[in-house]
Design an enzyme around this catalytic site. Structure first.
Site, mmCIF file in Angstrom:
data_model
loop_
_atom_site.group_PDB
_atom_site.id
_atom_site.type_symbol
_atom_site.label_atom_id
_atom_site.label_comp_id
_atom_site.label_asym_id
_atom_site.label_seq_id
_atom_site.Cartn_x
_atom_site.Cartn_y
_atom_site.Cartn_z
ATOM 1 N N ASP A 13 0.845 -1.199 0.000
ATOM 2 C CA ASP A 13 0.000 0.000 0.000
ATOM 3 C C ASP A 13 0.886 1.257 0.000
ATOM 4 O OD1 ASP A 13 0.943 -0.499 2.614
ATOM 5 O OD2 ASP A 13 -0.823 0.396 3.564
ATOM 6 N N HIS A 244 9.807 -0.154 9.024
ATOM 7 C CA HIS A 244 8.783 -1.204 9.072
ATOM 8 C C HIS A 244 8.898 -2.157 7.873
ATOM 9 C CE1 HIS A 244 6.786 0.532 12.508
ATOM 10 N NE2 HIS A 244 6.574 1.678 11.894
HETATM 11 C C1 BDR Z 1 2.785 -0.379 8.681
HETATM 12 O O1 BDR Z 1 1.702 0.556 8.525
HETATM 13 C C2 BDR Z 1 1.895 1.344 7.377
HETATM 14 O O2 BDR Z 1 1.644 2.693 7.637
HETATM 15 C C3 BDR Z 1 3.319 1.129 6.936
HETATM 16 O O3 BDR Z 1 3.440 1.230 5.535
HETATM 17 C C4 BDR Z 1 3.659 -0.236 7.443
HETATM 18 O O4 BDR Z 1 3.299 -1.230 6.505
HETATM 19 C C5 BDR Z 1 3.510 -0.092 9.989
HETATM 20 O O5 BDR Z 1 2.670 -0.264 11.086
HETATM 21 CA CA CA Z 2 2.885 -0.673 4.139
#
Ligand code: BDR
Ligand code: CA
Length: 318
Positions: A13, A244
């Site tokens: 995403d 992340h």
């Molecule tokens: C996840 O949430 C999204 O905002 C980031 O892309 C990542 O996949 C981190 O909690």
């Molecule tokens: Ca993500």
């Protein structure tokens, strides 16, 4: 002799940290990125699809297919874009050219199924957004897990608090029903959750160092990362970012940099304050029936953060 690159399919995403993970994978000869599938999350799915295509254009890989997926979670409305984290366009509000090609004609779940049927046992799914498309693929073809090399996903929090709510991590709370289905799949699953992603920090100085790298991927990174850093400064007083989504790529490249434990996982799909919490069944002798029959998930718990951040930055400079 060089080993055959591992085939991966990233479900994403994009999203600033998604962009970094995609660039990281593309710069890693150990991995063969065979496609991107998109899902709602950091932005509406149409925006995420356009971003995924733009990222491939920037990286010089418009040949990689992008299949658009779910616009909303399985069993609730979409909570809406995280513009304060990723910008209204998902990529720090940087103006980018229109994609050079249209998306793939198949929807994401069908695309995943077709790809796995064509290369049984070879593909690792790397979901770095809400798990809706993966759940839909499992519903389309329940035997899918038996034909995967595995799933390495970013999401969840085993032994630390959540980031989207006190209980839950963003990708999981964006579709808890889908996540619970995916964690029940009978294939090797690695959970790259907040336990390690929040322990992996790319500092402001490291972010600023990307401005000195002369390639199109790094030029975009240098434009979008400061927006993400500013969110971390305001939200958590961190002078840098949590790494992340790239953690999945670091784990695939350098699993020896991580420690893990093995437990089956259930996701809280209730509608109370715990919704979206990933619960490991930690006491084997006392497995509650709700976890019974679930395969153990490899839950990453410790990371050599300096090493994996250095690896990602080195790949960005390639
Ligand atoms: C996840 O949430 C999204 O905002 C980031 O892309 C990542 O996949 C981190 O909690
Ligand atoms: Ca993500």
């Amino acid at each position: 002799m060089t080993a055959t690159p591992r085939k991966i399919l990233i479900d994403t995403d994009p999203g600033i940290d998604d962009a970094m993970a995609i660039f990281y994978a593309l710069a890693s000869p150990e991995l063969d990125l065979i496609g991107l599938t998109t899902v709602f999350g950091n932005a509406h799915v149409e925006v995420c699809t356009t971003n995924a295509q733009r990222l491939l254009d920037i990286a010089g890989r418009p040949d990689i297919p992008v299949a658009e997926g779910a616009a909303r979670p399985l069993a609730m409305p979409y909570r809406g874009p995280a513009a304060f984290v990723h910008g209204a366009n998902g990529l720090a509000d940087v103006a980018l050219a229109a994609p050079s090609r249209p998306p793939h004609h198949l929807a994401a779940a069908q695309f995943i199924v077709e790809q796995v049927r064509a290369a049984p046992g070879e593909i690792t799914l790397v979901p770095i957004g809400p798990l809706t498309n993966i759940a839909l693929a499992l519903m389309l073809w329940p035997e899918l897990p038996q034909h995967l090399a595995g799933i390495v996903l970013m999401g969840g929090n085993a032994f630390v608090p959540g980031n989207a709510t006190p209980a839950a991590e963003a990708n999981i709370v964006n579709d808890p029903e889908a996540a619970d289905l995916v964690f029940g799949a009978d294939c090797p699953i690695v959970m790259c959750g907040l336990d390690v992603t929040e322990a992996t920090i790319m500092s402001s100085a490291q972010i600023e160092s990307t401005a000195a790298i002369d390639n199109p991927r790094a030029r975009l990174a240098a434009q979008i990362l400061p927006f993400y850093r500013d969110f971390h400064v305001v939200a958590g007083g961190l002078d840098g970012i949590h790494v992340h989504d790239s953690t999945c790529i670091s784990y695939l490249l350098a699993p020896e940099r991580y420690r893990s434990v093995q437990h089956p996982i259930r996701v809280d799909t209730g509608h109370g304050v715990g919704r979206g919490k990933t619960w490991p069944a930690t006491r084997h002798a006392l497995h509650h029936e709700a976890w019974a029959g679930r395969r153990e998930v490899t839950i990453l718990t410790e990371v050599d953060a300096d090493a994996v951040v250095a690896l990602e930055l080195a790949r960005l400079a390639r």
